[in-house]
Design a protein around this motif. Structure first.
Motif, mmCIF file in Angstrom:
data_model
loop_
_atom_site.group_PDB
_atom_site.id
_atom_site.type_symbol
_atom_site.label_atom_id
_atom_site.label_comp_id
_atom_site.label_asym_id
_atom_site.label_seq_id
_atom_site.Cartn_x
_atom_site.Cartn_y
_atom_site.Cartn_z
ATOM 1 N N ALA A 1 0.831 -1.204 0.000
ATOM 2 C CA ALA A 1 0.000 0.000 0.000
ATOM 3 C C ALA A 1 0.866 1.256 0.000
ATOM 4 O O ALA A 1 1.992 1.248 0.484
ATOM 5 C CB ALA A 1 -0.912 -0.008 1.232
ATOM 6 N N PRO A 2 0.335 2.346 -0.549
ATOM 7 C CA PRO A 2 1.101 3.595 -0.534
ATOM 8 C C PRO A 2 1.313 4.102 0.892
ATOM 9 O O PRO A 2 0.522 3.812 1.786
ATOM 10 C CB PRO A 2 0.228 4.568 -1.329
ATOM 11 N N ASP A 3 2.371 4.842 1.068
ATOM 12 C CA ASP A 3 2.702 5.431 2.364
ATOM 13 C C ASP A 3 1.906 6.727 2.516
ATOM 14 O O ASP A 3 2.404 7.810 2.220
ATOM 15 C CB ASP A 3 4.210 5.682 2.454
ATOM 16 N N VAL A 4 0.657 6.602 2.944
ATOM 17 C CA VAL A 4 -0.234 7.753 3.020
ATOM 18 C C VAL A 4 0.325 8.821 3.951
ATOM 19 O O VAL A 4 0.400 10.001 3.594
ATOM 20 C CB VAL A 4 -1.651 7.318 3.469
ATOM 21 N N LEU A 5 0.737 8.433 5.145
ATOM 22 C CA LEU A 5 1.258 9.409 6.099
ATOM 23 C C LEU A 5 2.532 10.058 5.563
ATOM 24 O O LEU A 5 2.700 11.274 5.666
ATOM 25 C CB LEU A 5 1.522 8.750 7.453
ATOM 26 N N GLY A 6 3.404 9.262 4.966
ATOM 27 C CA GLY A 6 4.616 9.817 4.365
ATOM 28 C C GLY A 6 4.290 10.815 3.278
ATOM 29 O O GLY A 6 4.931 11.873 3.160
ATOM 30 N N ASN A 7 3.280 10.519 2.473
ATOM 31 C CA ASN A 7 2.870 11.444 1.416
ATOM 32 C C ASN A 7 2.300 12.730 1.992
ATOM 33 O O ASN A 7 2.547 13.820 1.469
ATOM 34 C CB ASN A 7 1.859 10.777 0.476
ATOM 35 N N ILE A 8 1.544 12.618 3.080
ATOM 36 C CA ILE A 8 1.009 13.820 3.734
ATOM 37 C C ILE A 8 2.157 14.683 4.245
ATOM 38 O O ILE A 8 2.146 15.908 4.090
ATOM 39 C CB ILE A 8 0.040 13.435 4.873
ATOM 40 N N TYR A 9 3.174 14.062 4.858
ATOM 41 C CA TYR A 9 4.330 14.814 5.337
ATOM 42 C C TYR A 9 5.036 15.525 4.180
ATOM 43 O O TYR A 9 5.459 16.671 4.311
ATOM 44 C CB TYR A 9 5.320 13.900 6.058
ATOM 45 N N LYS A 10 5.180 14.838 3.044
ATOM 46 C CA LYS A 10 5.832 15.448 1.883
ATOM 47 C C LYS A 10 5.050 16.656 1.389
ATOM 48 O O LYS A 10 5.633 17.706 1.096
ATOM 49 C CB LYS A 10 5.970 14.430 0.746
ATOM 50 N N ILE A 11 3.740 16.528 1.296
ATOM 51 C CA ILE A 11 2.898 17.639 0.844
ATOM 52 C C ILE A 11 3.021 18.806 1.806
ATOM 53 O O ILE A 11 3.179 19.961 1.389
ATOM 54 C CB ILE A 11 1.432 17.180 0.709
ATOM 55 N N ALA B 1 5.484 19.486 3.846
ATOM 56 C CA ALA B 1 6.824 20.075 3.750
ATOM 57 C C ALA B 1 6.931 20.961 2.516
ATOM 58 O O ALA B 1 7.503 22.060 2.576
ATOM 59 C CB ALA B 1 7.881 18.965 3.710
ATOM 60 N N GLU B 2 6.372 20.513 1.395
ATOM 61 C CA GLU B 2 6.406 21.319 0.172
ATOM 62 C C GLU B 2 5.647 22.629 0.365
ATOM 63 O O GLU B 2 6.104 23.695 -0.046
ATOM 64 C CB GLU B 2 5.820 20.529 -1.002
ATOM 65 N N LYS B 3 4.499 22.568 1.006
ATOM 66 C CA LYS B 3 3.702 23.772 1.258
ATOM 67 C C LYS B 3 4.445 24.717 2.217
ATOM 68 O O LYS B 3 4.421 25.928 2.029
ATOM 69 C CB LYS B 3 2.335 23.409 1.814
ATOM 70 N N ALA B 4 5.106 24.153 3.222
ATOM 71 C CA ALA B 4 5.854 24.989 4.174
ATOM 72 C C ALA B 4 7.018 25.675 3.459
ATOM 73 O O ALA B 4 7.271 26.863 3.681
ATOM 74 C CB ALA B 4 6.357 24.145 5.334
ATOM 75 N N ARG C 1 7.478 29.720 2.955
ATOM 76 C CA ARG C 1 8.687 30.445 3.361
ATOM 77 C C ARG C 1 9.257 31.211 2.193
ATOM 78 O O ARG C 1 9.742 32.314 2.332
ATOM 79 C CB ARG C 1 9.731 29.469 3.929
ATOM 80 N N GLY C 2 9.209 30.596 1.007
ATOM 81 C CA GLY C 2 9.729 31.257 -0.193
ATOM 82 C C GLY C 2 8.927 32.487 -0.548
ATOM 83 O O GLY C 2 9.486 33.510 -0.984
ATOM 84 N N ASN C 3 7.621 32.446 -0.327
ATOM 85 C CA ASN C 3 6.769 33.593 -0.631
ATOM 86 C C ASN C 3 6.905 34.687 0.419
ATOM 87 O O ASN C 3 6.689 35.852 0.130
ATOM 88 C CB ASN C 3 5.296 33.155 -0.707
ATOM 89 N N ALA C 4 7.294 34.300 1.632
ATOM 90 C CA ALA C 4 7.431 35.276 2.727
ATOM 91 C C ALA C 4 8.745 36.033 2.619
ATOM 92 O O ALA C 4 8.916 37.098 3.191
ATOM 93 C CB ALA C 4 7.334 34.587 4.064
ATOM 94 N N ALA C 5 9.716 35.490 1.893
ATOM 95 C CA ALA C 5 11.032 36.109 1.816
ATOM 96 C C ALA C 5 11.073 37.307 0.922
ATOM 97 O O ALA C 5 10.266 37.734 0.238
ATOM 98 C CB ALA C 5 12.051 35.086 1.316
#
Length: 94
Positions: free
Chosen positions: A71-81, A83-86, A90-94
């Motif tokens: 099965a896909p790593d659902v929790l791992g995928n949520i963490y990746k999403i 992290a990408e959003k964070a 940060r990039g938009n705040a700079a």
């Protein structure tokens, strides 16, 4: 309670002493607390089996261990999403 001696490098002992002081416990209690937080391989396997049984019961479907492994790593995928959003935020705040 019986105690024992553990030999560690002086730097490790000093580090443990500082951590214990900060937490208001003895080095022995600190080591006991740290050890209690770590699961053995057998305990991890037992927890995984119990967690899988809960999932099977909750969703009402008998999923095999092999299907769980594939099965896909659902929790791992949520963490990746997240992290990408964070990073994007940060990039938009700079």
């Amino acid at each position: 309670m019986a105690t024992t001696t553990i030999q560690v490098p002086r730097e490790t002992r000093d580090h443990l002493a500082e951590l214990a002081k900060e937490r208001g416990v003895s080095i022995g209690q600190l080591v006991a607390d740290l050890a209690a937080e770590q699961l053995t391989a057998a305990q991890r396997a037992e927890r995984l089996a119990a967690d899988r049984e809960v999932v099977r019961r909750v969703i009402g479907v008998d999923i095999s261990d092999e299907e769980f492994e594939g099965a896909p790593d659902v929790l791992g995928n949520i963490y990746k999403i997240a992290a990408e959003k964070a990073r994007a935020a940060r990039g938009n705040a700079a």
